[in-house]
Design a protein around this motif. Structure first.
Motif, PDB file in Angstrom:
ATOM      1  N   GLU A   1     -29.319 142.766  -5.568  1.00 25.73           N
ATOM      2  CA  GLU A   1     -29.675 141.529  -4.898  1.00 25.73           C
ATOM      3  C   GLU A   1     -29.095 141.499  -3.355  1.00 25.73           C
ATOM      4  OE1 GLU A   1     -27.934 138.718  -7.523  1.00 25.73           O
ATOM      5  OE2 GLU A   1     -29.396 138.919  -8.929  1.00 25.73           O
ATOM      6  N   SER A   2     -27.811 141.949  -3.414  1.00 24.78           N
ATOM      7  CA  SER A   2     -27.381 142.075  -1.836  1.00 24.78           C
ATOM      8  C   SER A   2     -28.141 142.970  -0.969  1.00 24.78           C
ATOM      9  CB  SER A   2     -25.685 142.684  -1.773  1.00 24.78           C
ATOM     10  OG  SER A   2     -25.000 141.706  -2.717  1.00 24.78           O
ATOM     11  N   SER A   3     -28.683 143.887  -1.424  1.00 28.61           N
ATOM     12  CA  SER A   3     -29.601 144.711  -0.866  1.00 28.61           C
ATOM     13  C   SER A   3     -30.962 144.223  -0.230  1.00 28.61           C
ATOM     14  CB  SER A   3     -29.731 146.219  -1.435  1.00 28.61           C
ATOM     15  OG  SER A   3     -30.764 146.860  -0.725  1.00 28.61           O
ATOM     16  N   VAL A   4     -31.243 143.572  -1.604  1.00 28.83           N
ATOM     17  CA  VAL A   4     -32.624 142.834  -0.854  1.00 28.83           C
ATOM     18  C   VAL A   4     -32.353 141.507  -0.194  1.00 28.83           C
ATOM     19  CG1 VAL A   4     -34.336 141.287  -2.196  1.00 28.83           C
ATOM     20  CG2 VAL A   4     -33.560 143.416  -3.374  1.00 28.83           C
ATOM     21  N   ALA A   5     -31.304 140.931  -0.295  1.00 32.80           N
ATOM     22  CA  ALA A   5     -31.042 140.123   0.686  1.00 32.80           C
ATOM     23  C   ALA A   5     -30.792 140.385   2.080  1.00 32.80           C
ATOM     24  CB  ALA A   5     -29.848 139.141   0.180  1.00 32.80           C
ATOM     25  N   HIS A   6     -30.261 141.487   2.315  1.00 30.88           N
ATOM     26  CA  HIS A   6     -30.067 142.145   3.698  1.00 30.88           C
ATOM     27  C   HIS A   6     -31.302 142.656   4.102  1.00 30.88           C
ATOM     28  CE1 HIS A   6     -28.112 144.294   6.678  1.00 30.88           C
ATOM     29  NE2 HIS A   6     -28.751 145.367   6.347  1.00 30.88           N
ATOM     30  N   ALA A   7     -32.082 143.238   3.458  1.00 33.06           N
ATOM     31  CA  ALA A   7     -33.697 143.548   3.927  1.00 33.06           C
ATOM     32  C   ALA A   7     -34.240 142.484   4.313  1.00 33.06           C
ATOM     33  CB  ALA A   7     -34.156 144.382   2.616  1.00 33.06           C
ATOM     34  N   ASP A   8     -34.299 141.175   3.414  1.00 33.84           N
ATOM     35  CA  ASP A   8     -34.990 139.933   3.645  1.00 33.84           C
ATOM     36  C   ASP A   8     -34.542 139.325   5.019  1.00 33.84           C
ATOM     37  OD1 ASP A   8     -36.303 140.160   1.582  1.00 33.84           O
ATOM     38  OD2 ASP A   8     -35.270 138.754   0.090  1.00 33.84           O
ATOM     39  N   ARG A   9     -33.191 139.558   5.397  1.00 31.44           N
ATOM     40  CA  ARG A   9     -32.744 138.950   6.667  1.00 31.44           C
ATOM     41  C   ARG A   9     -33.003 140.029   7.650  1.00 31.44           C
ATOM     42  NH1 ARG A   9     -27.842 138.437   3.610  1.00 31.44           N
ATOM     43  NH2 ARG A   9     -27.148 140.382   4.127  1.00 31.44           N
TER      44      ARG A   9
ATOM     45  N   ILE B   1     -23.114 144.941 -12.130  1.00 30.35           N
ATOM     46  CA  ILE B   1     -22.584 145.277 -10.876  1.00 30.35           C
ATOM     47  C   ILE B   1     -23.842 145.975 -10.015  1.00 30.35           C
ATOM     48  CG2 ILE B   1     -21.370 147.115  -9.662  1.00 30.35           C
ATOM     49  CD1 ILE B   1     -19.276 147.069 -11.829  1.00 30.35           C
ATOM     50  N   GLY B   2     -24.836 146.679 -10.896  1.00 32.96           N
ATOM     51  CA  GLY B   2     -26.060 146.880 -10.330  1.00 32.96           C
ATOM     52  C   GLY B   2     -26.935 146.184  -9.830  1.00 32.96           C
ATOM     53  N   ARG B   3     -27.132 145.007 -10.637  1.00 34.67           N
ATOM     54  CA  ARG B   3     -27.947 143.733 -10.219  1.00 34.67           C
ATOM     55  C   ARG B   3     -27.222 143.072  -9.119  1.00 34.67           C
ATOM     56  NH1 ARG B   3     -32.787 144.581 -11.459  1.00 34.67           N
ATOM     57  NH2 ARG B   3     -32.991 142.271 -11.028  1.00 34.67           N
ATOM     58  N   ARG B   4     -26.034 142.993  -8.686  1.00 36.28           N
ATOM     59  CA  ARG B   4     -25.363 142.362  -7.831  1.00 36.28           C
ATOM     60  C   ARG B   4     -25.642 142.988  -6.451  1.00 36.28           C
ATOM     61  NH1 ARG B   4     -24.337 137.718  -5.324  1.00 36.28           N
ATOM     62  NH2 ARG B   4     -22.378 137.798  -4.043  1.00 36.28           N
ATOM     63  N   VAL B   5     -25.517 144.702  -6.833  1.00 40.52           N
ATOM     64  CA  VAL B   5     -25.775 145.241  -5.462  1.00 40.52           C
ATOM     65  C   VAL B   5     -27.259 145.187  -5.173  1.00 40.52           C
ATOM     66  CG1 VAL B   5     -25.916 147.826  -4.627  1.00 40.52           C
ATOM     67  CG2 VAL B   5     -23.787 146.889  -6.242  1.00 40.52           C
TER      68      VAL B   5
ATOM     69  N   ALA C   1     -30.366 149.123 -13.171  1.00 34.82           N
ATOM     70  CA  ALA C   1     -30.064 147.708 -12.751  1.00 34.82           C
ATOM     71  C   ALA C   1     -30.252 147.771 -11.029  1.00 34.82           C
ATOM     72  CB  ALA C   1     -28.778 147.284 -13.317  1.00 34.82           C
ATOM     73  N   ARG C   2     -29.853 149.012 -10.413  1.00 34.52           N
ATOM     74  CA  ARG C   2     -29.680 148.747  -8.973  1.00 34.52           C
ATOM     75  C   ARG C   2     -31.544 149.223  -8.373  1.00 34.52           C
ATOM     76  NH1 ARG C   2     -30.658 148.981  -4.682  1.00 34.52           N
ATOM     77  NH2 ARG C   2     -29.476 149.590  -2.738  1.00 34.52           N
ATOM     78  N   TRP C   3     -32.177 149.967  -9.119  1.00 34.13           N
ATOM     79  CA  TRP C   3     -33.226 150.635  -8.498  1.00 34.13           C
ATOM     80  C   TRP C   3     -34.582 150.088  -9.269  1.00 34.13           C
ATOM     81  CZ3 TRP C   3     -31.770 152.154  -4.339  1.00 34.13           C
ATOM     82  CH2 TRP C   3     -30.528 152.885  -3.961  1.00 34.13           C
TER      83      TRP C   3
END
Length: 415
Positions: A169-177, A163-167, A103-105
């Protein structure tokens, strides 16, 4: 995303290999060795049991480098384990790690494969354990245990997956920001560079106008005075001396103004004092006309109002450029009249000559007329410059007394 990037996501480093290898080794020491050593829990040969259990933990080495291959390896190990081992094993703790890692990678729909495989395994595994302990008989207690075991196994998959998908999505959103911030920063840099280039272009245009006005007018006056002095040198020596004095004064003044402009460009700390002098004003127009030629006269109507130095410099440069054109094109016998009409709300400047004008007429305005138009327009004024029907040329500028925004570029060149 192509197949290679899907199977081998970019970003994994050598350090990740070490961490994932240590994780697989730890799972082997914690789950495989203790379970395989205690043979009372099962009837499977110890060596076969150890190999079967090791197949479940070894794919963890690929956790970061290829989560889907890790999932395939663990799925194969699970099938073998269901066939060989008739009870649950400690290696089931690997399943949440696998679900979280996929889910994370793994991006997109491919990550949901771990939920599908886990849901199917959460039914097959408990069913295998139930039939192994109770045979094929069905009882209420067996059904309850089967349902509970299935929900527990499904929870070991779904919860880490969420949990992995949430992490992720947060990582992708942070990278987008971060990417958006970098893009805004690049746009800001480009905008600042464009503004700097525009300011530099405006400064170059201003300096070019100043140099053109100074050099063209001064040289025109010097040429006219030199030709006039040569013509009367034999008959009136004193007139030739006066012409030479005018040439010398004009040359010194032009040289002084050019030094001031060059001093501003150099911005040297030691250049100060005499190089910084007031810009020409309305009071200097009379001397300008007198020095330009004895064939030019000045007519003033009204009293000069109090205006900004930028407006005074604009009027001065318009008269200077018009007289320069008069000296260059009107001919040796033409005369010019410079009229300044001061009104409460506007100032009218008019320079009219009766010369024949240039022999070749062009529709493209020169640098002088273009510079006059830019100056007058920057002060919200109107400029007319055209030949007269009966011969001659007129330059007329009308400028408002109260300009909406004081222009400081022209002041900075001479102050």
């Amino acid at each position: 995303m192509n197949t290679r990037e899907l199977l081998f996501p970019p970003g994994a480093t050598r350090h990740d290999w070490v961490l994932d290898g240590m994780l697989a080794l730890a799972m082997f020491l914690v789950t495989v060795l203790p379970y395989a050593s205690y043979s009372a829990w099962n009837t499977t040969p110890r060596m076969l049991l150890m190999v079967t259990l090791s197949l479940m933990v070894l794919p963890l080495v690929l956790r970061r480098h290829s989560p889907l291959l890790m999932l395939a390896g663990c799925t194969f190990a699970g099938i073998v384990q269901v066939i060989v081992v008739n009870t649950f094993t400690a290696t089931l703790v690997v399943l949440p790690i696998v679900a979280y890692s996929v889910a994370r990678w793994v991006p997109g729909v491919a990550a949901r494969s771990v939920v599908a495989i886990g849901g199917f395994a959460s039914i097959i595994g408990p069913l295998r354990w139930a039939t192994a302990t109770q045979g094929f008989t069905i009882s209420a207690r067996g059904i309850v245990l089967f349902v509970l075991a299935s929900f527990v196994c499904l929870g070991l998959i779904v919860t880490p997956y969420a949990i992995g998908r949430r992490v992720r999505e947060s990582s992708v959103a942070h990278a987008d920001r971060i990417a958006a911030a970098e893009e805004r920063y690049q746009l800001l840099l480009a905008e600042r560079e464009q503004q700097a280039r525009l300011a530099e272009s405006r400064a170059r245009a201003t300096i070019a106008r100043e140099l053109h006005d100074i050099v063209a007018h001064s040289l025109s006056v010097m040429i006219v005075q030199a030709e006039g002095g040569r013509a009367v040198a034999a008959k009136r020596p004193e007139a030739a001396v006066n012409a030479l004095d005018t040439i010398a004064d004009t040359g010194r003044e032009a040289l002084s103004e050019m030094r001031r402009i060059v001093g501003v460009l150099r911005s040297e700390p030691e250049r100060r004092g005499a190089d910084w002098e007031p810009a020409p004003s309305l009071a200097d127009i009379g001397e300008l006309v007198h020095r330009a030629s004895d064939r030019a006269t000045l007519v003033v109507h009204g009293q000069p109002p109090r205006v900004s130095p930028a407006l005074e410099l604009t009027i001065y440069r318009v008269v200077q450029e018009a007289l320069t054109n008069f000296l260059k094109h009107a001919g040796p016998t033409a005369t010019a009249v410079v009229t300044l009409a001061y009104h409460p709300t506007e100032i009218m400047v008019e320079i009219v000559d009766n010369g024949p004008g240039p022999t070749q007429v062009t529709t493209t305005p020169g640098h002088g007329l273009r510079g006059m138009a830019e100056r007058v327009t920057s002060m919200d004024g109107r400029l007319e410059a055209h030949p007269l029907a009966l011969g001659g040329f007129v330059v007329r500028a009308v400028l408002p007394v109260h300009h909406r925004a004081t222009t400081t570029i022209d002041r900075g060149v001479h102050r």
